[in-house]
Structures are given as C-alpha cells and as structure tokens.
Scaffold this motif. Structure first.
Motif, mmCIF file in Angstrom:
data_model
loop_
_atom_site.group_PDB
_atom_site.id
_atom_site.type_symbol
_atom_site.label_atom_id
_atom_site.label_comp_id
_atom_site.label_asym_id
_atom_site.label_seq_id
_atom_site.Cartn_x
_atom_site.Cartn_y
_atom_site.Cartn_z
ATOM 1 N N SER B 481 22.708 3.849 -28.794
ATOM 2 C CA SER B 481 23.507 3.196 -29.838
ATOM 3 C C SER B 481 25.003 3.376 -29.619
ATOM 4 N N ARG B 482 25.400 4.268 -28.691
ATOM 5 C CA ARG B 482 26.839 4.406 -28.408
ATOM 6 C C ARG B 482 27.350 3.280 -27.520
ATOM 7 N N LEU B 483 26.440 2.556 -26.936
ATOM 8 C CA LEU B 483 26.828 1.421 -26.103
ATOM 9 C C LEU B 483 27.193 0.251 -27.008
ATOM 10 N N PRO B 484 27.828 -0.774 -26.464
ATOM 11 C CA PRO B 484 28.204 -1.921 -27.306
ATOM 12 C C PRO B 484 27.004 -2.467 -28.079
ATOM 13 N N ARG B 485 27.261 -2.745 -29.338
ATOM 14 C CA ARG B 485 26.242 -3.106 -30.310
ATOM 15 C C ARG B 485 25.422 -4.322 -29.864
ATOM 16 N N ALA B 486 24.103 -4.228 -30.086
ATOM 17 C CA ALA B 486 23.215 -5.304 -29.627
ATOM 18 C C ALA B 486 22.103 -5.545 -30.625
ATOM 19 N N VAL B 487 21.560 -6.748 -30.610
ATOM 20 C CA VAL B 487 20.431 -7.066 -31.488
ATOM 21 C C VAL B 487 19.162 -6.422 -30.956
ATOM 22 N N VAL B 488 18.141 -6.401 -31.799
ATOM 23 C CA VAL B 488 16.868 -5.818 -31.377
ATOM 24 C C VAL B 488 16.206 -6.713 -30.333
ATOM 25 N N ALA B 489 15.308 -6.072 -29.585
ATOM 26 C CA ALA B 489 14.441 -6.829 -28.684
ATOM 27 C C ALA B 489 13.370 -7.450 -29.554
#
Lengths: 325, 685
Positions: B481-489
């Motif tokens: 979650s520290r990586l750039p924010r992304a939607v769920v798979a």
C-alpha cells in the motif's frame, strides 16, 4: 485438536498392549488425522501400526492372497497379481481418493474409515454415530449421498470405502489380533448395519487390530465401477464390484458375486440378486430382474431416490459387460 | 509468450505468502463461530480457554476494542450481541501456538438466545425488495418499449426459470492476515487480498487511523476469485488481537470457516422471457432476478445486467429483487452478475433456437446488437460474431445435426452446445511511478495485486513496451500500500487500470530522461484520474463464445466434458501464455459451475453443510480433457494505451450454459437448475 501422545509399536503384542482405553491405532492417518483436526476423533494416544511387518502381499497355497493390513492402497493397486487375478480389487482401489492419499492409506485403515456424512463431521451438530442419543439431522436434512438400504431411524450413513466393496464381493476374510488372541472374521460380518448402535461401524472390540485380509482365489471375470459426480477424487454415489461365471459363453450363471457401495452403512452384498441369478440364463433381462429383486428392499430418503435406478443400472450394465466384455 | 516473472520463486517455495512472514514473538489466533443462525449472545464464558497454558487472551463482544462503524457490517467484528448468521465470528482466542489457539477456541462457551432463522431463498419471499443499486453501481430495474405486450404478441416465446445455487470462491490460499502494531501506532498487515490500497483505506477507517498509518503488504496472493476483493472480518480480527496482546498475530481462516466468513455467490432464481419472430429475431427480452443478501451487508448480484446489452430487441425489462436472510454475506465471486445471468440468458437463447429451428450460432448472429441497446452508445468494439464464426469453424459446428438425443455410442449420449460470453471492459483511475536507475534498469511501482493471474508479468511487459526497453531491465514493485495507489484486482479492470497508469508514468519518465542518469535516479509519477474520467463515451465490453461437447452416461447420469473451446475478443492480448491460462481457468470454473459446485444450505441449522473441498466439488484434472482457448484479433483504440480489455472473468461467463445446452443436445432434456448432477440427469433419462 486435543493433545495426544504417539507411540510406534514394533510388534503386534506391543501394539495391542498399548491400545488401552482412549487410544487409537494409526495406519496412514488419512482419515483419522482429519477427524482429529475436526474434533470428531479425540484419541489420547495414537499407536502407530504401520511398522509391524504387515506390509506384504503373499500368495496362499490355494492361489488366493494374504494382504497385510499395512500394505498401502497404492501398492495394492499396483501389485501385478492383484491386477491380473483380482482386477475388481485393483480397480476399486484406484477409483478411490488420489495418488497422494493412496500412497499413505493402508488396507486396514481403509476398512475402518468413518462415514463422510456431513453431520458426523461437524461437532456443532447432533449425530448418533458421533454422540449416541443426540439425534440424526441427516434423515430430514442433507442426505443426497447417504443410505437407501439397511438404514435405521437413528442413522442413514454410508460406508465410504471402495476397496471394501471389492473385498465384500471377493468373500474375503479379515485376520484380527485382539486382547484374547487371533481370530478370523468373514468380511460380510466385519461391518455392521446401524440399528440402534450407529456408533459402532464394525464388530471389532476395543484393542482389536486388523493384521491382514485373506482373499480366496476368484477365477472368474470381475469388474468394479463407480458412479460419481466428477471423474476423480470423489466418494461413490453408488459403486459396484461384481464377478460372474457362466457354463458356456452366454449360457447359465454358475457363480456370481455382486456388492454395492454408497448405498448402506456397510458394503452391501447383493445376496438376493445373486440367488436369483445362480442357475439362470445370463441375459440383460435376468440381470434387470435380479437387480430389481435386490432393490425391493430399498427405502430411499427424500433426496436420494436416484440411487435406486443408479444401483439397478450399474448392476445390469456391469453384469452385461462381464458376459460380453 | 512471457513466463511468469515470479514463477521460479513460487515453484520453489521462495515466494512469501502472508502467513509465511517470519516475525519475532508472533501469536496465533483461532476464531469461534456462532452456532445459531440468528439470535442474541447472552454470555461468553472464556474461563476454561483462558486457563489453558499458552493462551494469551480471549476476545469477544464484551472486551473487544470498539471500532468505527463502516458501510460493510461484516467488518463490525465483535461489536454487537446480535448474531446475523451461523458461522459469524463471535469470539477469538490468541495463543502461543496455532494448535493451542484452536483447542482453546473449542472451549470457549457461548450462550445464545436463539431466534427463528430465515435462510432459504424463495421467488415469492415476502421480504424481497428492489435495491437502490445492484453490484457495479447499476440501477436495479430498467425498461424500454412495452416488453409485456411485445412478449405476448411474439410468434415464438420462451418463458423459463433458471436457478443457480450458492457457490464458494475457494482460493487455494485461505484468507490470511498477520497483523502488528508498531511503536508509532502504525498498523502493519501482511495480508492476502486483491488490493492493498483498498484494505489500507478501509482498515484505517475501521480503526480510526489516517491511511498513512496503515501499511498493507501482499506481495504474493494465492487466488481470490473476488472473495479477497473487499477486506473480510479476518483482517479486522487479527488487527484487534494484535492491539490487545501487543504482539504480532497470525490468522489464516480455516477452510471450513471460510464458508461463512469470506463470501460466496448468492443463489439466484431467474425468470427469462424471450419473445421472437419465427426467424428468431428478438422483439422482447425480460430478465428478472431474485437473489439473497445478509442482515449485515447488502450485496445485490447484478445477474440481469448483461441482458441489457447482449442482444438487439426493441422491448426489454430487467429487474433485480433481493431479500435479507439470516445467512452469511454474499459477495463478489468469479464474474458476479454475468456468470449466473448469462447461464440463464444463454440457456434461454438455446431454448429459442430449438423452438425456432434456427441454428444456435446463427440465432446469436442474427440478434447481434449494432450499438448498446439500452444506452444507444456505440460499442468501442464488438466482435461477438467473429468469436462465434471462428469457434464454429474450429469446433466443426457446421456438421452438427441439431436433433437432440440421437447421438449414441454404446451407453453414452453425445451432444454439443454453444453459448456467448461477455464482460465489461473497465478502466479505473490510479497512479504509478516509473524510475530510471543509474545502472540502466527501471523500477516501476504500483500498488497492484497479483492474485495468481500474472499481473506482475503483464505490467512488466507493458512497462518495457512503454519504455522501449528489454523486459529484463524492468523491475516491477507491486503488492504494497506504500506504492502508488491502485484499484483492486477485480471487475477484470486490473491490467487495464494499472497498465494505463504504468504507461503514463513511463512516458513521463522518457520525457525527463536526457543522457546520463544521476546517482539518485530519475523518477516520474502519473495519475490517470483525469484521463479516465474524460474518456469518450462508449459501451466497452469483451465478448466470447464457448463451444462444449458432453458425454452423458445413460446408466449413471454422469456428465463429462470431453472437449471445450472458448474464443474471445478482448482487445490486444498482452501476454498470450498467461492469457490462455486465465481463459482456460475460467472455462474450468464454468465446468465446475455446470456440473459440480453447490453449497448446500441446511434449513434446520442455517449453514452450508458441505464446507470442505471433499464435499464441495470443483473439477479435478481428470474432468478437464481437451480444452482450448483462442482469441480473434481486435484493435480497439477507445480502451486504454495498451488497447487491452480485461480477461480475468470472461472465461467463466456463458461456459455453464454451453455445457447445459450440450446436455440438452445429448439427451433432449433441458436442465435449468445447476449443477447438472447424476441425480438430476437420471430423473430425466
């Protein structure tokens, strides 16, 4: 899981002596360990009987076999003699479980595995087999794969073994070492019908240890067939082990053995059908009449009536296949 | 044809899944489940459990930390005396070993005031209501034209009710969390999920923290199939237990507990009416769905939504009704909506083909929609017809004798069936970072989740393309979650959404690079929020066609599938090797749905009785014979920079209908209730 101790027995004497109250014999553990994880079985001690020298298949003087109780299912199914002379037994074993499980499961343990009735395996629900007197929710609940023959008000469980169905057809005998010595039990007497004591799967007494299964020679064509929803790794809806001999091809039946699995609390030897067929002309019509005679005794539950035509069809199909392979 | 980047680690066991993170001083959790389906908890007696050596704590409603209320009532773990369903978590034991925790959990005594429970879905249930929205944000009901009148006036009418049972996702890796609280109040979760960003924001809300105070690490995930798309009670419970004991706590939900606590597909009852001319051209499509939800969370399976865009018809009605029962909460499961909905619709289309005598492939071609029938929007691309034609040619469909029940080999009946597939091609906003390292390699970061799909590899391929470099020079960092924010798979939108952000970050990086890379590297970040929101309006969907052959044993009613082919149109296929695997995986799940899968509700107790993989059957290798998936070329400029549509779910959509239709062709009997078991088949032979 309740804490338990483990002891590996080196001799039969040691095993029987160690199997005191609250103890259980451990073969491959493929069923017992599952039941311990579920809290269904709570042995205080496990006595490992996989190393008593019962791991051999030996030829008997009469041409039959003596199969050690610790022979794995995998080894039994792969044995050349079993495959050549008792094909129904090899087929039955291969129809069960998976390769990994067969490599662990033993002949003795296979015979003593418990029913897969969902209520038996769920300790939060009543079950007369697990907790005598608590009731049987399966009778009115989920019972699609439970018994149609020989069940009682208190239990509608089925015996899950495929191998046992073949052994029932083979007129095998079970060698048992008990606290009082050694005895031999006809295979048909090993497993019980539930009656009023469904907690007892077999006639074995506490401490009794299966040491071997004796199989007389068969010398007639035989076959095992198992019906199931998926092609592998499923318990039988109905299974059949059958053998048939006629005087001449397409002639009169001189000997016949039929055992059904998935229909009762024990492997179901179809004696009534066999009686009908002995001396009769081997024909599809005769097989059908014999199957129907056997299944007259069926008392299907609300959702397992399909097992009656399924068993009937399997009897007719399998016997027909043995006449005209 | 790119091999999975982490394949070696996975095969050798080096890849670390949530339970496997080695932590000092870790404790283990075992949960206690409700044994009534509805009622009130009167008392929790933990004395015996607490007296066992090695037991650290017993959590229950009385002593559990208070949580902030959130929309998903499933996450209000141990916050209420109410029992909403049998199997709900009502207490938890934390102990020094997993064995001690499990044994102690058996000794926690919970006293209930049970109430009569209502657990069976019925089409005439008095509690049925129209939800405000169904899953995916769609309206519950739509109507155009005069469907009833058009249906009544149609020359040929199909009016049939189809049912699908409750089905459980059953990923190989159970829902697992390792939770620990750091001294600065940060909550760290090693967690098996389909999207670390979503778990981060939800858990922050539940525990009253800033999102930055929650870190979620999920580098490898052993399957989810939708069930890990939203945080589950297990993650909340583990975090609570870690807070109370002050130690890291591990909790892997046992398989049998997953049935009640980690989601499943609702059973559905679907009435489909098709009105057509003698030539099979549809004039009326009516699809009405009844499904269930729980008392603590509303989930409305959008099973009638595909009927809104699948075929041309001037008159149409779709309708969803759900009822709150005293059952576990249904949720996303393997193409929610499309999977059960297309079983019904595509079975009904086969019935229409039989009634009109129009070939089932031709019938679908004839009813192909030139634009989205409800919205009138153009399709960004729609190659259903190409899939049907390509599949028919490859499968040998043209030689098919349409008469049912006439192909017999010994005691086996043979038949073939076809069904169409569709799934939305969504792209959602997100962020990504691309870095050029001084050694000439690149690092690309996005909080994506690879749940076994090959997402990590696909993203690396996309990044290498965008950076015009070799795959070997790209290092993908995902699952944190520290990586750039992304939607769920989920929603088959992962690759499309994450990939768009990755491409934009890489493009931005290339612009910044000029010659030598400084020791600290060069970094570029991209957000796709504006790009995704300002996209031109199109109906964006993937399409496909399934062809199945079945063999039905006349004596036993056993149905086997000797041959199956799926043909898909899903834009540009990024990694053919992984794509084929995903398609075939979906088709395999379709075989399970058609023939095997069913969680059986026990009316007396209010739970599913067959709660393990010995009793809940999925296909084995022996059930999957000749199976293949191919795709037709499709260049769609309106999707995303990759030109790709998601492929995670379309493989299962329609697969069960193709098999059921083949069973009809083999036997002449129509099976409208899944699964098609020997018991059901024998009754019809």
């Amino acid at each position: 899981m309740r804490p338990f101790t483990y002891a590996r027995a080196a001799t039969e004497d040691e095993a029987v002596a160690a199997c005191t109250d609250g103890a259980a014999y451990l073969g491959g553990g493929t069923n017992l360990v599952d039941l311990m994880r579920l809290g269904v079985a709570e042995p205080a001690r496990l006595v490992d009987v996989a190393h008593l020298g019962h791991d051999r298949i030996e030829r008997r003087a009469d041409g039959g076999l003596r199969i050690g109780a610790a022979v794995t299912n995998g080894d039994l199914a792969a044995d050349r003699t079993v495959r050549a002379e008792f094909p129904l037994l090899a087929q039955a074993v291969l129809a069960g479980a998976s390769g990994q499980i067969r490599n662990l499961a033993t002949v003795g343990g296979n015979l003593l595995q418990r029913t897969r009735c969902a209520y038996f395996q769920d300790v939060t629900k009543p079950c007369n087999k697990r907790e005598p007197g608590s009731g049987c929710p399966a009778r009115e609940g989920e019972h699609r794969n439970l018994a149609i023959l020989g069940h009682s008000a208190g239990c509608v469980a089925t015996h899950p073994s495929d191998m046992a169905v073949a052994l029932a057809a083979l007129d095998a005998e079970v060698r048992v070492r008990g606290r009082e010595g050694t005895r031999t039990i006809p295979f048909g007497d090993l497993h019980r019908l539930p009656g009023t004591a469904p907690e007892r799967d077999t006639c074995l007494e506490p401490g009794d240890l299966i040491t071997a299964v004796e199989v007389p020679p068969l010398r007639m064509p035989s076959r095992f067939r198992k019906a199931r929803e998926r092609a592998s790794f499923a318990f039988a809806l109905v299974s059949i082990a059958a053998a048939l001999r006629t005087d001449v091809p397409g002639g009169t039946v001189t000997d016949v053995r039929i055992a059904l699995g998935g229909v009762a609390h024990r492997p179901w030897r179809a004696r009534r059908a066999e009686e009908r067929l002995r001396g009769a002309r081997a024909s599809g019509e005769a097989f059908l009449r014999a199957a129907e005679a056997e299944l007259e005794a069926a008392e299907p539950l609300r959702d397992n009536g399909y097992k009656v035509p399924l068993a009937r069809n399997l009897i007719v199909r399998t016997l027909s296949g043995l006449v005209a392979p | 044809m790119t091999d999975r980047l982490e394949g070696w680690e996975k095969v050798t066991g080096a890849a670390r899944y949530a339970y496997e993170y080695p932590l000092e001083n870790v404790a283990y959790l075992a949960a206690v489940q409700a044994t009534v389906a509805r009622g009130e908890i009167l008392a929790v007696d933990a004395e015996a459990a607490l007296g066992m050596p090695g037991v650290l704590a017993v959590l229950s409603g009385g002593n559990a930390p208070r949580l902030a209320p959130v929309d998903d009532g499933e996450l209000a773990v141990l916050q209420s005396r109410r029992v909403a369903y049998r199997g709900q978590f009502v207490a938890a034991v934390i102990a020094e070993t997993p064995e001690t925790a499990a044994e102690a959990a058996r000794h926690v005594r919970v006293e209930y005031a049970p109430e009569a429970a209502d657990v069976l879905l019925r089409a005439d249930h008095e509690g049925l209501y129209a939800p405000e929205k169904v899953n995916g944000g769609f309206p519950a009901d739509t109507e155009s034209g005069d469907p009833d009148a058009a249906f009544a006036a149609s020359a040929v009418r199909v009016d049939a009710t189809y049912t699908t049972p409750a089905e459980h996702n059953n990923p190989m890796e159970p829902h697992t969390t390792v939770a620990l609280w750091e001294d600065d109040g940060t909550l760290v979760l090693y967690d098996s999920n389909q999207g670390p960003s979503a778990v981060q924001s939800t858990l922050a809300e539940v525990f009253g923290l800033e999102p930055a105070q929650v870190r979620v690490i999920s580098e490898h995930v052993g399957g989810g199939f939708g069930s890990k798309g939203t945080p589950r009670p297990n993650v909340v419970l583990a975090a609570m237990a870690a807070r109370v004991t002050g130690r890291p706590v591990k909790f892997a939900v046992p398989r049998r507990q997953m049935w009640a606590t980690t989601g499943y597909r609702t059973p559905t009852i679907q009435r489909v009416r098709l009105g057509a001319g003698l030539d099979g051209r549809l004039d009326a499509v009516i699809h009405e769905v009844v499904a269930q939800t729980s008392a603590v969370r509303e989930f409305a399976e959008q099973a009638a939504v595909p009927a809104r865009m699948m075929y041309r018809a001037a008159n149409r009605r779709t309708r969803h009704r759900i009822v709150r029962l005293d059952v576990p909460s249904p949720s996303w499961m393997r193409a929610p909506g499309e999977t059960p909905g297309m079983f019904a619709l595509e079975s009904a289309m086969d019935e229409l083909a039989v009634l009109t005598g129009v070939d089932p492939v031709e019938l679908r071609v004839r009813n192909d929609a030139p634009e989205d029938p409800e919205s009138g929007l153009p399709f960004s691309s729609r190659n259903l017809v190409a899939c049907l034609r390509e599949g028919a040619a490859r499968f040998g469909w043209d030689a098919r004798d349409p008469r049912p029940g006439v192909r017999r080999e010994g005691r086996t009946l043979l038949g073939t069936g076809v069904a169409a597939a569709t799934y939305p091609a969504s792209t959602r906003p997100g962020e990504a970072v691309a870095r050029a390292e001084p050694d000439g390699t690149f690092t690309v970061r996005v909080a994506a989740a690879d749940i076994g799909t090959g997402a990590r590899t696909a993203l690396a391929v996309i990044a290498a393309d965008a950076l015009k470099t070799d795959l070997g020079k790209v290092r993908m960092e995902i699952g944190d979650s520290r990586l750039p924010r992304a939607v769920v798979a989920g929603g088959s939108a992962g690759t499309s959404s994450w990939g768009t952000a990755v491409v934009r970050a890489c493009e931005a990086l290339l612009v910044r690079l000029n010659g030598e890379i400084p020791p600290e590297g060069v970094e570029a970040r991209a957000s796709t929020a504006d790009e995704v929101r300002s996209r031109q309006k199109y109906a964006r969907h993937a399409f496909g066609a399934h062809f199945a052959e079945v063999a039905v044993d006349l004596d036993t009613g056993e149905v086997r599938v000797p041959r199956m082919l799926g043909v898909f149109a899903a834009g540009r296929i990024i990694n053919p090797k992984a794509a084929r695997s995903q398609f075939v995986g979906g088709m395999t799940m379709g075989i399970g749905m058609a023939l095997l899968e069913e969680s059986i509700m026990d009316e007396a107790f209010g739970d599913h009785v067959n709660r393990d993989l010995a009793q809940y059957h999925v296909p084995t290798c022996a059930d999957i014979r000749k199976i293949d998936a191919v795709w037709v070329p499709e260049a769609d400029p309106h999707l995303n920079p990759m030109g790709a549509k998601g492929i995670g779910e379309i493989g299962i959509v329609g697969a069960a209908a193709a098999i059921a239709n083949a069973v009809h062709h083999a036997t002449g009997a129509r099976f409208r209730d899944l699964p098609i078991t020997p018991a059901r088949v024998l009754a019809e032979l």
